[in-house]
Design a protein around this motif. Structure first.
Motif, mmCIF file in Angstrom:
data_model
loop_
_atom_site.group_PDB
_atom_site.id
_atom_site.type_symbol
_atom_site.label_atom_id
_atom_site.label_comp_id
_atom_site.label_asym_id
_atom_site.label_seq_id
_atom_site.Cartn_x
_atom_site.Cartn_y
_atom_site.Cartn_z
ATOM 1 N N PRO A 531 0.809 -1.233 0.000
ATOM 2 C CA PRO A 531 0.000 0.000 0.000
ATOM 3 C C PRO A 531 0.831 1.266 0.000
ATOM 4 O O PRO A 531 0.311 2.342 -0.342
ATOM 5 C CB PRO A 531 -0.808 -0.137 1.302
ATOM 6 C CG PRO A 531 -0.002 -1.045 2.173
ATOM 7 C CD PRO A 531 0.672 -2.000 1.243
ATOM 8 N N THR A 532 2.124 1.155 0.329
ATOM 9 C CA THR A 532 2.967 2.355 0.350
ATOM 10 C C THR A 532 3.603 2.646 -1.012
ATOM 11 O O THR A 532 4.217 3.699 -1.192
ATOM 12 C CB THR A 532 4.091 2.181 1.383
ATOM 13 O OG1 THR A 532 4.978 1.134 0.960
ATOM 14 C CG2 THR A 532 3.528 1.837 2.746
ATOM 15 N N SER A 533 3.483 1.717 -1.957
ATOM 16 C CA SER A 533 4.133 1.904 -3.257
ATOM 17 C C SER A 533 3.228 2.637 -4.231
ATOM 18 O O SER A 533 2.052 2.260 -4.390
ATOM 19 C CB SER A 533 4.541 0.551 -3.855
ATOM 20 O OG SER A 533 5.025 0.729 -5.176
ATOM 21 N N PRO A 534 3.722 3.658 -4.888
ATOM 22 C CA PRO A 534 2.914 4.344 -5.915
ATOM 23 C C PRO A 534 2.658 3.476 -7.145
ATOM 24 O O PRO A 534 1.883 3.859 -8.020
ATOM 25 C CB PRO A 534 3.767 5.564 -6.270
ATOM 26 C CG PRO A 534 5.160 5.187 -5.904
ATOM 27 C CD PRO A 534 5.056 4.273 -4.721
ATOM 28 N N GLY A 554 2.881 8.772 -17.987
ATOM 29 C CA GLY A 554 2.259 10.086 -17.928
ATOM 30 C C GLY A 554 2.371 10.765 -16.582
ATOM 31 O O GLY A 554 2.021 11.941 -16.457
ATOM 32 N N SER A 555 2.848 10.032 -15.568
ATOM 33 C CA SER A 555 3.001 10.613 -14.224
ATOM 34 C C SER A 555 4.372 10.244 -13.677
ATOM 35 O O SER A 555 4.499 9.353 -12.832
ATOM 36 C CB SER A 555 1.890 10.108 -13.292
ATOM 37 O OG SER A 555 0.619 10.419 -13.780
ATOM 38 N N PRO A 556 5.428 10.922 -14.128
ATOM 39 C CA PRO A 556 6.785 10.562 -13.707
ATOM 40 C C PRO A 556 6.986 10.621 -12.201
ATOM 41 O O PRO A 556 7.832 9.898 -11.664
ATOM 42 C CB PRO A 556 7.650 11.613 -14.415
ATOM 43 C CG PRO A 556 6.828 12.092 -15.559
ATOM 44 C CD PRO A 556 5.415 12.030 -15.092
ATOM 45 N N GLU A 557 6.196 11.443 -11.502
ATOM 46 C CA GLU A 557 6.393 11.565 -10.062
ATOM 47 C C GLU A 557 5.842 10.361 -9.302
ATOM 48 O O GLU A 557 6.193 10.132 -8.134
ATOM 49 C CB GLU A 557 5.711 12.849 -9.561
ATOM 50 C CG GLU A 557 4.197 12.832 -9.510
ATOM 51 C CD GLU A 557 3.521 12.944 -10.882
ATOM 52 O OE1 GLU A 557 2.276 12.832 -10.955
ATOM 53 O OE2 GLU A 557 4.250 13.162 -11.882
ATOM 54 N N ARG A 558 4.989 9.563 -9.930
ATOM 55 C CA ARG A 558 4.375 8.405 -9.263
ATOM 56 C C ARG A 558 5.148 7.142 -9.634
ATOM 57 O O ARG A 558 4.743 6.369 -10.493
ATOM 58 C CB ARG A 558 2.905 8.284 -9.651
ATOM 59 C CG ARG A 558 2.070 9.497 -9.296
ATOM 60 C CD ARG A 558 0.638 9.320 -9.753
ATOM 61 N NE ARG A 558 -0.028 8.226 -9.040
ATOM 62 C CZ ARG A 558 -1.211 7.703 -9.402
ATOM 63 N NH1 ARG A 558 -1.814 8.172 -10.498
ATOM 64 N NH2 ARG A 558 -1.755 6.730 -8.712
ATOM 65 N N GLY A 559 6.290 6.968 -9.028
ATOM 66 C CA GLY A 559 7.120 5.815 -9.330
ATOM 67 C C GLY A 559 8.140 5.550 -8.252
ATOM 68 O O GLY A 559 8.230 6.259 -7.253
ATOM 69 N N GLU A 560 8.939 4.509 -8.473
ATOM 70 C CA GLU A 560 9.993 4.123 -7.538
ATOM 71 C C GLU A 560 11.199 3.640 -8.332
ATOM 72 O O GLU A 560 11.063 3.118 -9.442
ATOM 73 C CB GLU A 560 9.528 2.979 -6.635
ATOM 74 C CG GLU A 560 8.559 3.346 -5.553
ATOM 75 C CD GLU A 560 8.322 2.164 -4.616
ATOM 76 O OE1 GLU A 560 9.039 2.063 -3.595
ATOM 77 O OE2 GLU A 560 7.455 1.326 -4.940
ATOM 78 N N SER A 561 12.362 3.785 -7.733
ATOM 79 C CA SER A 561 13.571 3.252 -8.359
ATOM 80 C C SER A 561 13.664 1.759 -8.104
ATOM 81 O O SER A 561 13.083 1.228 -7.154
ATOM 82 C CB SER A 561 14.812 3.955 -7.808
ATOM 83 O OG SER A 561 15.041 3.561 -6.466
ATOM 84 N N TYR A 562 14.393 1.079 -8.991
ATOM 85 C CA TYR A 562 14.656 -0.348 -8.773
ATOM 86 C C TYR A 562 15.304 -0.559 -7.407
ATOM 87 O O TYR A 562 14.950 -1.484 -6.669
ATOM 88 C CB TYR A 562 15.589 -0.884 -9.867
ATOM 89 C CG TYR A 562 15.027 -0.861 -11.268
ATOM 90 C CD1 TYR A 562 13.952 -1.649 -11.621
ATOM 91 C CD2 TYR A 562 15.600 -0.066 -12.260
ATOM 92 C CE1 TYR A 562 13.443 -1.650 -12.914
ATOM 93 C CE2 TYR A 562 15.108 -0.045 -13.555
ATOM 94 C CZ TYR A 562 14.027 -0.847 -13.879
ATOM 95 O OH TYR A 562 13.535 -0.845 -15.147
ATOM 96 N N ALA A 563 16.284 0.285 -7.099
ATOM 97 C CA ALA A 563 17.027 0.126 -5.842
ATOM 98 C C ALA A 563 16.100 0.248 -4.641
ATOM 99 O O ALA A 563 16.201 -0.529 -3.676
ATOM 100 C CB ALA A 563 18.148 1.161 -5.779
ATOM 101 N N ASP A 564 15.178 1.193 -4.669
ATOM 102 C CA ASP A 564 14.270 1.385 -3.534
ATOM 103 C C ASP A 564 13.330 0.193 -3.375
ATOM 104 O O ASP A 564 13.035 -0.233 -2.247
ATOM 105 C CB ASP A 564 13.463 2.666 -3.722
ATOM 106 C CG ASP A 564 14.297 3.920 -3.492
ATOM 107 O OD1 ASP A 564 15.407 3.793 -2.926
ATOM 108 O OD2 ASP A 564 13.854 5.019 -3.898
ATOM 109 N N ILE A 565 12.845 -0.341 -4.472
ATOM 110 C CA ILE A 565 11.949 -1.498 -4.382
ATOM 111 C C ILE A 565 12.681 -2.690 -3.780
ATOM 112 O O ILE A 565 12.172 -3.371 -2.875
ATOM 113 C CB ILE A 565 11.380 -1.853 -5.776
ATOM 114 C CG1 ILE A 565 10.461 -0.732 -6.281
ATOM 115 C CG2 ILE A 565 10.625 -3.177 -5.730
ATOM 116 C CD1 ILE A 565 9.988 -0.921 -7.712
ATOM 117 N N LEU A 566 13.891 -2.956 -4.265
ATOM 118 C CA LEU A 566 14.657 -4.081 -3.742
ATOM 119 C C LEU A 566 14.961 -3.883 -2.270
ATOM 120 O O LEU A 566 14.840 -4.817 -1.448
ATOM 121 C CB LEU A 566 15.945 -4.258 -4.549
ATOM 122 C CG LEU A 566 15.773 -4.718 -5.996
ATOM 123 C CD1 LEU A 566 17.093 -4.615 -6.751
ATOM 124 C CD2 LEU A 566 15.242 -6.162 -6.059
#
Length: 734
Positions: A531-534, A554-566
């Motif tokens: 639930p915390t992931s965009p 279309g929403s570059p601000e709503r994302g995560e880096s690979y490193a952060d997910i891992l």
């Protein structure tokens, strides 16, 4: 930003990522590897082309300093046969006393040093029961094979159309055998550990060599590892598991030590195959305004005594022009010659010379400009399949090439253009290369530090695979190029296709496309219920990648880096695999198109001395989407130089009586040098191909096709002499 469905892969001219290793000497080729307690192998070759071994005296060799073993058919164990692919596997060596060609391996000496092995090999004495070799394709003893590849074709009624044609033309063209003989001598280093075998080999196909060695030695394929991170050139010579590869592994097994076997330059001429020679008859029928009504192309090529080598020189003619009545036939004759093998642009190189020379001759008969004749017979649809092409920009190749070359300045009369004492000629050829794509697999990994590793068991024979696949992977994952490593040259990696047939980029690139897409999907699966992931709940079709991140399209601000997910999920890395298989043309309703092109050549001829010089070449190529313009241009230039060699220099000369190759060194086998290579311009046109997800077509071989015909056509324009046999030599011009 990049979406997974629409990747902008217009290739920058990125420098080769493996360039620093090569120029500093850090790149390790098969000959650079070794093992502790390494032994060395020297080969004993036949000095006749046909017959049997009547006696072997190995005593002097066996007693020579440092010799560990002398292995012949008399003491070699039975070996299995490697599986055939689209190319036939050579029979296992040292299994009987038959001799089928000059230079055949009859024995090998294993010794502590290469010098000891070589010296001892000279002491092996062989007695022969010689037979008269069959070395001429017109020899009535030569076995004739008809339609060996199952590719003969007919549409309409060519014979009736020829009989009623307003204009008829017929001619026979011949091409000489050529030697692959790349700069790097082929080498194999082999080491056993029980039934496990490790091999460093100069191969274009590690996966096949692995399978072949497993079958030859009846060991589990999982225990065989073939390594080829760098190969010193191949041009098709590395597409088979040659007898010397088997011999290296056999020697290592019999003496219980790792061994190294490096072919000598003469052994490169007799041991790794050559481009077949051809004799081709073309008959054409046309209307007086230049419309082809009939086209008949029959090709006869040479073949070794055992096995196959499908070299369909006439087959490409069936789809070259919009002609209603066409027949193509390929035949082969078996001779006591060394193995006939794929060499850059097999079949098309020879077949195009005949077809495009004949088109030029027809244009002269009709009094129509050679370029105009080709345009009048342009095939907008695939003539044989009657389907639209998956892509074709050959018309644009002609138009752009004519403009850049200055074709309009060409005076039509042969011998009418001069520059001082030199006769000047303009020649052109339209070219194509057959479509090919092999199944391929790849794996992709992204680590917590944001770097990626992409892998496949393919080789880079100098074409730029390391670089182009790293670029592609970086684009598909949204990473900077320097954060991506592409690993190849190891049969333990995901199974890869061969580096041949101009099909590796499409096959491997499509597998990488699938692997990277699956990897992004794996990251999305990881955060699906977070639930915390965009990115929670996103599918792969709803996201884009860029700057090391996945984000909602279309929403570059709503994302995560690979490193952060891992990091958030306590993972060191994620890995996904991907595979590609060739698309079905009937399902897509398209005819698969290989690359197309137009070659424009200016030649100079000194009629007093018979000197021929190529002054400049303009090549316009349709190769679909270009992933790296710098490496693609390099491929076209390299192929063009090979075409100059085929046209003007290269010929494997075989003594008819003995079957001996008379010029089996680079001092005697002529190839182009810097002074023979003219100013060259390469232009790419066209649009992405629709037959694979990345839109590419191969460029490795189209660069050679058409150059011999364009040069020969230029020679006719300069001198009025029609040359129908390659190579073009001084005596033909005097």
């Amino acid at each position: 930003m990049t979406t997974l469905e629409h990747v902008e892969l217009v290739g920058e001219g990125v420098d080769r990522v493996d360039g620093p290793q090569k120029v500093t000497g850090a790149a390790r080729y098969p000959n650079d590897f070794g093992f502790p307690n390494l032994a060395h192998v020297a080969l004993v070759r036949s000095t006749i082309a046909a017959g049997r071994i009547s006696g072997l005296d190995t005593g002097a060799a066996e007693s020579a300093p440092g010799v560990l073993a002398v292995i012949t058919h008399e003491n070699a164990p039975p070996l299995g046969r490697a599986p055939d692919t689209f190319l036939s596997a050579p029979p296992p060596p040292l299994q009987d006393d038959r001799i089928l060609h000059y230079g055949q391996y009859l024995a090998m000496v294993v010794a502590d040093t290469a010098e000891q092995a070589t010296a001892a090999a000279r002491r092996v004495r062989v007695d022969y029961e010689a037979a008269e070799p069959v070395t001429d394709m017109h020899d009535p003893r030569a076995e004739l094979l008809t339609d060996p590849g199952g590719v003969d074709s007919t549409r309409g009624d060519p014979e009736a159309a020829l009989a009623s044609a307003e204009v008829r033309f017929e001619a026979t063209y011949t091409t000489a055998p050529n030697a692959n003989s790349p700069m790097g001598l082929f080498a194999t280093v082999a080491a056993w550990d029980g039934d496990a075998l490790t091999v460093h080999d100069a191969t274009q196909w590690p996966g096949y060599v692995r399978t072949a060695l497993a079958q030859v030695f009846a060991v589990p394929e999982s225990g065989v590892r073939v390594l080829a991170p760098f190969v010193g050139g191949g041009f098709g010579a590395g597409l088979r598991a040659w007898p010397h590869v088997v011999l290296a592994a056999l020697a290592a097994r019999m003496v219980g030590r790792p061994v190294k076997l490096v072919l000598t330059r003469p052994e490169m001429f007799t041991g790794i195959g050559h481009r077949t020679s051809t004799e081709q008859r073309i008959r054409m029928g046309a209307t007086r305004d230049g419309r082809l009504v009939a086209l008949d192309h029959e090709s006869t090529t040479t073949l070794q005594m055992e096995g196959n080598n499908i070299e369909a020189c006439a087959a490409g003619t069936a789809s070259a022009y919009a002609c209603p009545n066409v027949s193509t036939r390929d035949r082969q004759v078996r001779l006591n010659v060394t193995w006939c093998n794929s060499m850059r642009a097999p079949g098309e190189a020879q077949g195009n010379f005949a077809l495009e020379s004949a088109m030029d001759e027809l244009s002269c008969i009709l009094g129509i400009d050679p370029l105009e004749l080709r345009l009048r017979n342009y095939a907008d649809r695939h003539p044989q399949l009657d389907l639209p092409w998956s892509s074709k920009a050959l018309r644009e190749c002609y138009e752009v090439g004519a403009e850049r070359f200055g074709w309009s300045r060409r005076l039509p009369e042969p011998g009418s253009m001069r520059d001082g004492d030199w006769l000047v000629g303009y020649g052109l050829a339209g070219v194509s290369f057959f479509w090919y794509q092999a199944p391929c697999q790849a794996g992709a990994t992204v680590r917590r530090d944001g770097t990626a590793l992409v892998r496949s068991a393919v080789t880079d024979i100098g074409t730029g695979t390391y670089t182009v696949m790293a670029q592609l992977s970086a684009e598909l994952l949204g990473l900077d190029l320097e954060r991506v490593t592409f690993e190849l040259g190891d049969s333990d990696l995901p199974p890869g296709a061969q580096a041949g047939g101009s099909g590796l980029t499409a096959g491997l690139g499509s597998a990488i496309h699938a692997a990277c897409r699956n990897l992004v999907r794996a990251f999305l699966d990881t955060v699906r219920d977070d639930p915390t992931s965009p990115l929670a709940g996103c599918t792969v079709d709803e996201v884009s990648v860029g700057r090391g991140r996945i984000h909602r399209t279309g929403s570059p601000e709503r994302g995560e880096s690979y490193a952060d997910i891992l990091s958030a999920h306590g993972l060191a890395e994620l890995t996904a695999n991907g595979a590609s298989t060739p698309a079905d043309s009937q399902q897509l309703g398209l005819a698969p198109a290989g690359p197309f092109g137009a070659r424009f050549v200016e030649v100079r001829v000194d009629p007093s001395l018979g000197l021929l010089r190529v002054a400049r070449i303009v090549s316009v190529i349709d190769a679909g989407r270009i992933l790296n313009e710098k490496t693609a241009t390099s491929q076209i230039i390299g192929g063009t130089v090979g075409g100059i060699g085929m046209a003007m220099f290269e010929e494997v000369v075989t003594d008819a009586g003995t079957g001996r190759i008379a010029n089996a060194t680079l001092g005697d086998y002529l190839i182009p040098v810097n002074a023979d290579v003219p100013e060259m311009e390469v232009i790419f046109v066209g649009r992405p191909d629709r037959f694979n997800p990345i839109g590419v077509k191969g460029v490795g071989e189209i660069g050679l096709v058409g150059i011999p015909a364009a040069i020969a056509n230029g020679v006719y324009h300069a001198t009025g002499r029609r040359i129908r046999s390659l190579p073009i030599t001084i005596d033909q011009l005097l």
